[in-house]
Design a protein around this motif. Structure first.
Motif, PDB file in Angstrom:
ATOM      1  N   THR A  87       7.868   7.116   7.216  1.00 32.76           N
ATOM      2  CA  THR A  87       7.760   6.870   8.658  1.00 32.76           C
ATOM      3  C   THR A  87       9.075   7.081   9.413  1.00 32.76           C
ATOM      4  O   THR A  87       9.052   7.119  10.629  1.00 32.76           O
ATOM      5  CB  THR A  87       7.315   5.425   8.942  1.00 32.76           C
ATOM      6  N   THR A  88      10.176   7.156   8.714  1.00 35.11           N
ATOM      7  CA  THR A  88      11.536   7.198   9.272  1.00 35.11           C
ATOM      8  C   THR A  88      11.934   5.908   9.992  1.00 35.11           C
ATOM      9  O   THR A  88      12.920   5.875  10.711  1.00 35.11           O
ATOM     10  CB  THR A  88      11.793   8.424  10.190  1.00 35.11           C
ATOM     11  N   ILE A  89      11.182   4.844   9.774  1.00 36.55           N
ATOM     12  CA  ILE A  89      11.573   3.516  10.264  1.00 36.55           C
ATOM     13  C   ILE A  89      12.561   2.958   9.244  1.00 36.55           C
ATOM     14  O   ILE A  89      12.287   2.978   8.047  1.00 36.55           O
ATOM     15  CB  ILE A  89      10.347   2.591  10.390  1.00 36.55           C
ATOM     16  N   PRO A  90      13.713   2.466   9.680  1.00 38.79           N
ATOM     17  CA  PRO A  90      14.702   1.954   8.729  1.00 38.79           C
ATOM     18  C   PRO A  90      14.127   0.856   7.820  1.00 38.79           C
ATOM     19  O   PRO A  90      13.359  -0.003   8.279  1.00 38.79           O
ATOM     20  CB  PRO A  90      15.813   1.389   9.618  1.00 38.79           C
ATOM     21  N   SER A  91      14.495   0.904   6.552  1.00 37.50           N
ATOM     22  CA  SER A  91      13.978  -0.089   5.605  1.00 37.50           C
ATOM     23  C   SER A  91      14.416  -1.500   5.989  1.00 37.50           C
ATOM     24  O   SER A  91      13.694  -2.464   5.727  1.00 37.50           O
ATOM     25  CB  SER A  91      14.394   0.242   4.170  1.00 37.50           C
ATOM     26  N   ALA A  94       0.824  -1.210   0.000  1.00 33.09           N
ATOM     27  CA  ALA A  94       0.000   0.000   0.000  1.00 33.09           C
ATOM     28  C   ALA A  94       0.860   1.263   0.000  1.00 33.09           C
ATOM     29  O   ALA A  94       0.492   2.280  -0.585  1.00 33.09           O
ATOM     30  CB  ALA A  94      -0.946   0.001   1.198  1.00 33.09           C
ATOM     31  N   PHE A  95       2.017   1.190   0.641  1.00 32.52           N
ATOM     32  CA  PHE A  95       2.950   2.315   0.664  1.00 32.52           C
ATOM     33  C   PHE A  95       3.879   2.316  -0.551  1.00 32.52           C
ATOM     34  O   PHE A  95       4.775   3.140  -0.638  1.00 32.52           O
ATOM     35  CB  PHE A  95       3.784   2.299   1.947  1.00 32.52           C
ATOM     36  N   ILE A 152       2.837   4.171  11.573  1.00 30.81           N
ATOM     37  CA  ILE A 152       2.410   3.737  10.239  1.00 30.81           C
ATOM     38  C   ILE A 152       1.025   4.281   9.927  1.00 30.81           C
ATOM     39  O   ILE A 152       0.776   4.784   8.818  1.00 30.81           O
ATOM     40  CB  ILE A 152       2.460   2.195  10.123  1.00 30.81           C
ATOM     41  N   LEU A 153       0.121   4.216  10.896  1.00 33.32           N
ATOM     42  CA  LEU A 153      -1.230   4.741  10.681  1.00 33.32           C
ATOM     43  C   LEU A 153      -1.218   6.254  10.456  1.00 33.32           C
ATOM     44  O   LEU A 153      -1.940   6.775   9.599  1.00 33.32           O
ATOM     45  CB  LEU A 153      -2.128   4.390  11.865  1.00 33.32           C
ATOM     46  N   VAL A 160      -4.383   2.328   4.468  1.00 30.25           N
ATOM     47  CA  VAL A 160      -4.060   1.436   5.579  1.00 30.25           C
ATOM     48  C   VAL A 160      -4.775   1.991   6.803  1.00 30.25           C
ATOM     49  O   VAL A 160      -4.661   3.175   7.114  1.00 30.25           O
ATOM     50  CB  VAL A 160      -2.535   1.367   5.827  1.00 30.25           C
ATOM     51  N   THR A 161      -5.522   1.127   7.482  1.00 31.89           N
ATOM     52  CA  THR A 161      -6.255   1.515   8.691  1.00 31.89           C
ATOM     53  C   THR A 161      -5.924   0.521   9.804  1.00 31.89           C
ATOM     54  O   THR A 161      -5.273  -0.500   9.569  1.00 31.89           O
ATOM     55  CB  THR A 161      -7.772   1.518   8.434  1.00 31.89           C
ATOM     56  N   ALA A 162      -6.435   0.811  10.976  1.00 34.30           N
ATOM     57  CA  ALA A 162      -6.232  -0.102  12.100  1.00 34.30           C
ATOM     58  C   ALA A 162      -6.774  -1.490  11.784  1.00 34.30           C
ATOM     59  O   ALA A 162      -6.184  -2.497  12.202  1.00 34.30           O
ATOM     60  CB  ALA A 162      -6.892   0.458  13.357  1.00 34.30           C
TER      61      ALA A 162
END
Length: 67
Positions: A21-25, A10-11, A45-46, A56-58
């Motif tokens: 998100t700045t979360i490492p790939s 989805a992203f 992420i949400l 993307v939802t809960a």
């Protein structure tokens, strides 16, 4: 396809999800290996999904965990 794959797709890929998100790939790719996203990352992420109009939802997470 797991809920992790659904979210990443989805992203438009792990790199895009990481950028938004700045979360490492590398962390995101590890989720694919284990088939789950730790709950501590759900909110970021949400928030990114809402900000970038990503579907993307809960319930995406809940459905995946319940499966």
């Amino acid at each position: 396809m797991t809920y992790v794959d659904t979210i990443i797709e989805a992203f438009e890929g792990a790199n895009e999800l990481s950028r938004k998100t700045t979360i490492p790939s590398t962390t995101i790719r590890s989720w694919q290996s284990v088939g789950r996203i730790p709950q501590k990352h759900w909110q970021v992420i949400l928030t990114a999904a809402e900000k970038h109009d990503v579907p993307v939802t809960a319930s995406t997470f809940i459905a995946g965990v319940a499966a």
